[in-house]
Design an enzyme around this catalytic site. Structure first.
Site, PDB file in Angstrom:
ATOM      1  N   GLU A 158     -53.502  29.452  19.129  1.00 19.83           N
ATOM      2  CA  GLU A 158     -53.014  28.058  19.089  1.00 19.83           C
ATOM      3  C   GLU A 158     -51.783  27.808  19.955  1.00 19.83           C
ATOM      4  OE1 GLU A 158     -52.578  27.018  14.940  1.00 19.83           O
ATOM      5  OE2 GLU A 158     -54.624  27.634  14.459  1.00 19.83           O
ATOM      6  N   ASN A 199     -57.422  32.345  21.085  1.00 21.58           N
ATOM      7  CA  ASN A 199     -58.074  31.603  20.004  1.00 21.58           C
ATOM      8  C   ASN A 199     -57.378  30.264  19.780  1.00 21.58           C
ATOM      9  OD1 ASN A 199     -60.033  31.775  17.749  1.00 21.58           O
ATOM     10  ND2 ASN A 199     -58.229  31.765  16.413  1.00 21.58           N
ATOM     11  N   HIS A 235     -62.899  24.460  13.148  1.00 21.50           N
ATOM     12  CA  HIS A 235     -62.689  23.816  11.841  1.00 21.50           C
ATOM     13  C   HIS A 235     -63.115  22.375  12.064  1.00 21.50           C
ATOM     14  CE1 HIS A 235     -60.641  27.119   9.992  1.00 21.50           C
ATOM     15  NE2 HIS A 235     -59.845  27.237  11.032  1.00 21.50           N
ATOM     16  N   GLU A 263     -63.700  30.520  13.413  1.00 24.34           N
ATOM     17  CA  GLU A 263     -63.199  30.032  12.117  1.00 24.34           C
ATOM     18  C   GLU A 263     -64.033  28.849  11.642  1.00 24.34           C
ATOM     19  OE1 GLU A 263     -58.919  29.465  12.030  1.00 24.34           O
ATOM     20  OE2 GLU A 263     -58.576  31.085  13.458  1.00 24.34           O
ATOM     21  N   ASP A 265     -66.005  26.066   9.876  1.00 23.28           N
ATOM     22  CA  ASP A 265     -66.326  25.373   8.621  1.00 23.28           C
ATOM     23  C   ASP A 265     -66.593  23.908   8.942  1.00 23.28           C
ATOM     24  OD1 ASP A 265     -63.607  24.716   9.012  1.00 23.28           O
ATOM     25  OD2 ASP A 265     -62.929  25.797   7.242  1.00 23.28           O
TER      26      ASP A 265
END
Ligand code: 9MR
Length: 351
Positions: A158, A199, A235, A263, A265
């Site tokens: 990030e 990432n 996400h 990651e 979802d």
């Protein structure tokens, strides 16, 4: 006519569609997957080490379904290196040992991030040389400890802000913009065989952040900085368009790097409504998003498909509920460890 000739003739006739208007049979479906472990690339989950230790049901799902694990929190700076002279390996070592016993891959998350830093780092007083030593020592101690056991690392997490600039962080402030490149070099020195990833989240938001991330990783690669892969957190939620999700995945692959959906979802309550109830309609919409994401990833060149990792295991242990303070059901397993329609969407996307 001999029997073999008769057989050949009848085969020929049937393959020529001798009866004309008969519908052709559908091509057979690939055999259904026994579990996500059988996917063509490693399917994984971010794991809460406390639950892995204490809940047989949780451990059962992780062991049955996933062949890659990421520590949800146990390998973060604050967890592993709580004081300048203290490293705390117990939880992370437990996960690594679990992975060895279950024949799973471990993805390391994360070495350099602005978040989850211990107070001794956020309050660290030192010139840029002292900060450089701090960063280098942390990376090399951690990567060295897990050398040969952790297959890959999110080296930097990030670093890009929503507007496409480098995010303000202690690392940027004290080390300048090239801290990203140096973090990769330190990691490579500590484990030449580990795959090293940049990432981030928001590739699917639109072009501004996505382009900035792609430019960053492409320039690292062009300079010969040892980067192997790009991690798309994903996400995401029902409100993200299929087009933006697909572009996020395919444009990451155009870098030529390994691609990890790291990651995943799919939240279903983007408005954070307190009274939202789970419904068949939400389940169906979520299933479609999972299918689209997995199908798009599955269509990438095989050599670039590093894997897909969901962030957490079930709707009971998802980080989303805590973060929004609202009901949500973002994962492929429900609170009772049962497969949801989202799971079927993944399986369909893998076929
Ligand atoms: O799920 C994680 C949560 O338990 C932690 O409190 C939080 C801060 O360390 O991090 C969450 O995981 C994040 C991940 O490390 C990086 N990408 C975003 C994830 C969700 O916030």
């Amino acid at each position: 006519m001999k029997t073999t000739s008769l057989l050949l003739l009848s085969l020929l006739l049937s393959s020529c569609g001798g009866s004309g208007s008969e519908p052709q049979p559908e091509p057979p479906l690939p055999p259904a997957l026994g579990s996500l472990r059988e996917a063509a690339f490693p399917f994984g989950a971010a794991v809460n080490v406390n639950l892995l230790r204490s809940s047989a049901a949780y451990q059962g799902v992780v062991t049955r379904e996933y062949r890659s694990v990421t520590a949800e929190n146990a390998m973060k700076f604050r967890s592993l290196h709580p004081d300048a002279a203290t490293y705390a390996w117990t939880d992370a070592d437990y996960l690594v040992q679990y992975a060895r016993q279950t024949n799973s891959r471990v993805h390391g998350h994360t070495l350099i991030w602005h978040n989850s830093l211990p107070a001794w780092v956020t309050g660290f007083q030192g010139d840029s040389a002292a900060w450089e030593t701090l960063m280098k020592t942390h990376i090399q101690t951690v990567v060295g400890h897990f050398r040969g056991q952790v297959a890959s690392w999110d080296v930097v997490n990030e670093a890009v802000a929503e507007d496409g600039t480098l995010r303000p962080s202690p690392w940027l402030q004290h080390l300048g913009p090239d801290y990203v490149a140096r973090a990769f070099q330190y990691a490579r020195q500590a484990d030449p065989d580990a795959k090293l990833f940049y990432n981030d989240y928001g590739h699917e938001y639109g072009p501004t952040k996505r382009t900035a991330i792609l430019n960053l990783v492409s320039s690292l690669k062009a300079r010969g900085i040892p980067i192997d892969g790009i991690g798309l957190q994903l996400h995401t939620s029902l409100t993200r368009s299929d087009a933006n999700l697909a572009t996020a995945i395919t444009s990451a692959a155009q870098t030529g790097l390994l691609v990890h959906i790291s990651e995943l979802d799919v939240a279903v309550n983007p408005g954070n409504q307190a009274g939202l109830a789970w419904s068949d309609a939400l389940a169906a919409a979520q299933k479609a998003k999972y299918k689209l994401i997995v199908q798009t990833f599955n269509a990438l060149p095989a050599a670039q498909r590093f894997g897909i990792t969901t962030w957490n295991v079930t709707d009971a242990d998802t980080w989303v509920r805590g973060a929004c303070g609202c009901p949500d059901w973002p994962l492929p397993f429900n609170e009772q460890y049962q497969k949801k329609p989202a799971y079927d969407g993944i399986v369909e996307g893998l076929q």
